[in-house]
Write an enzyme that holds these catalytic residues in place. Structure first.
Site, PDB file in Angstrom:
ATOM      1  N   HIS A   1      11.436  48.109  47.634  1.00  0.00           N
ATOM      2  CA  HIS A   1      10.134  47.489  47.918  1.00  0.00           C
ATOM      3  C   HIS A   1      10.261  45.993  48.131  1.00  0.00           C
ATOM      4  CE1 HIS A   1      10.076  45.878  43.843  1.00  0.00           C
ATOM      5  NE2 HIS A   1      10.174  47.087  43.323  1.00  0.00           N
ATOM      6  N   CYS A  52      14.579  48.840  40.417  1.00  0.00           N
ATOM      7  CA  CYS A  52      14.431  49.071  41.853  1.00  0.00           C
ATOM      8  C   CYS A  52      15.358  48.143  42.641  1.00  0.00           C
ATOM      9  CB  CYS A  52      12.981  48.832  42.281  1.00  0.00           C
ATOM     10  SG  CYS A  52      11.782  49.929  41.482  1.00  0.00           S
TER      11      CYS A  52
END
Length: 476
Positions: free
Chosen positions: A138, A146
């Protein structure tokens, strides 16, 4: 509840891909020009590779001859955890392995600008009982397990995935590695407890390297299997179960022979590197993840963490380059755990403390008027000591006791012979600084003012003092 609603909205593939303004941004003209140059179509399939140590995300795209070619490499703004696979929910690990991204995993309403779900855990992860959810690639340059890019970067990557789906690709493959699976990196990390897992996923890395085709991924007996096909006498394709025994299968000979040749070359190079004594990479000393050097150069006190720093260039030199996207003000660069570094075994260079009899400890407290003097005579070495976790902002020194101090302050006119560079370096590393020459101190008019450093409830120790000033050094 809000998160589940947003994710549920991703299940309508075409709607989730195209109706959001951020998600519908066109592919930039420069990328379109690169596609033309590399014989690629806008809507041809893509493949993504991630490397933690190098902090890079690669987008590969299928050319008109059917093979994949590298379209663009994106520096990763932030990833968290350590080198190695994700094991459980909350361990802050970014996943490693092979994952499949379909349109339902694309999230145009992400809280981090745009995102797509990696698909962790896959069947292999589940067979080992590994847990975790919502592991994304992202924007926003913020990671808690992430792979985080800048908003501008994820907009480009998202648009490439979107166009490949519009072109008919059902899902694109995501390959996540601890580092580029080269003999040098394998030699550096040969003692890492994750090496067995890394050798297993290197098999898929090698398949892609020699074929430039997306490797077919299956799982059985709690391991990865790449490019499996049915045997010549089989009537149907093999059925794989990650937790069950492997069915009968073969790997096409043209792929198998090419992979064997590459692995033999890699193993020979690896053996030479080990024989030459290639240093083993240090294990994580409390650093949370990494950051590409181009981003670290833009942040005050920025660090690449577990990612590799620039070769042949410093972060100061890279600071002149343009960042690939906007770095948010809340970015949290990886930082070393100085306590862990200070207490770690001395694997590189031993630190020897030299003590002297009848010593006293004094804490040097520099006054504002002495800042320039402090910088000139000891700033580098005191900073070195602080970076190595060997003290606080003040300098703790061990010296032989000077003549007894008086209660009145004296002018800071006393000068001493400046210590050599070697002695100051030794002092910074071992928490000791050179003492004063007693014969010279006795000849001075008035000794430096000192305040007893003992606890208020105890009698002051005559040999423990708080230096309020520093002597002016003579020019060297």
């Amino acid at each position: 509840m809000t998160a589940s609603v947003l994710l549920a909205g991703c299940d309508t593939d075409q709607v989730s891909l195209a109706t959001n303004a951020k998600a519908n941004q066109p592919v930039p003209p420069k990328l379109l020009a690169a596609m033309v140059e590399k014989n690629m179509d806008l809507q041809s399939p893509i493949l993504v590779r991630l490397f933690k140590q190098e902090a890079e995300l690669e987008v590969w795209k299928q050319t008109r001859n059917g093979q994949f070619a590298l379209l663009k490499t994106y520096p990763i703004c932030r990833w968290s955890g350590d080198l190695g696979p994700k094991v459980r929910e909350g361990d802050r690990q970014a996943p490693e392995g092979f994952y499949s991204i379909n349109p339902s995993q694309m999230n145009p309403q992400s809280a981090y600008y745009l995102s797509f779900n990696t698909g962790y855990p896959n069947a292999f992860d589940k067979a080992l009982g590994r847990s975790g959810s919502q592991l994304m690639v992202h924007g926003d340059c913020s990671s808690r397990g992430c792979y985080a890019m800048t908003d501008e970067q994820i907009a480009e990557i998202y648009s490439l995935g979107r166009e490949s789906f519009f072109g008919g690709q059902k899902a694109f493959q995501l390959q996540a590695y601890p580092f580029k699976m080269t003999p040098v990196n394998m030699a550096k990390h040969r003692n890492n407890p994750n090496m067995a897992f890394w050798k297993m996923i290197k098999e898929g890395y090698d398949h892609f390297e020699v074929t430039r085709q997306e490797p077919k991924v299956d799982f059985c007996e709690k391991r990865y299997v790449f490019d499996a096909a049915k045997p010549a006498d089989a009537k149907r394709d093999p059925v794989f179960d990650a937790s069950a025994k492997c069915p009968a299968y073969v790997i096409p000979e043209d792929i198998a022979s090419a992979v064997r040749e590459k692995q033999q070359q890699d193993e020979a190079a690896y053996a030479k590197l080990v024989a030459k004594g290639t240093p083993v990479a240090r294990m994580n000393t409390g650093i949370d993840g990494g950051m590409n050097k181009i981003f670290a150069s833009k942040i005050p006190e920025g660090s690449t963490g577990l990612s590799e720093s620039a070769e042949g260039s410093t972060l100061e030199m890279l600071a002149m380059a343009k960042a690939p996207g906007t770095i948010p003000g809340h970015v949290n660069p990886p930082k070393p755990n100085l306590d862990a570094v200070a207490t770690a075994p001395a694997s590189q260079e031993p630190v020897v403390a030299v003590s002297a009899p009848a010593t006293n400890t004094r804490v040097a407290a520099a006054q504002p008027a002495e800042k320039s003097q402090e910088k000139s005579q000891g700033g580098f070495f005191s900073n070195l000591g602080r970076k190595m976790g060997l003290g606080t902002a003040d300098t703790t020194a061990t010296t032989t006791p000077p003549p007894q101090a008086t209660a009145s302050a004296a002018p800071a006119t006393t000068s001493t012979t400046p210590p050599t560079a070697a002695s100051r370096l030794k002092a910074a590393v071992t928490r000791f600084v050179p003492g004063h020459d007693k014969s010279k101190d006795a000849a001075k008019d008035v000794p430096k003012p000192a305040v007893a450093a003992a606890k208020p409830t105890e009698a002051p120790k005559p040999d423990t003092r708080l230096a309020q000033t520093r002597p002016t050094l003579k020019p060297s």
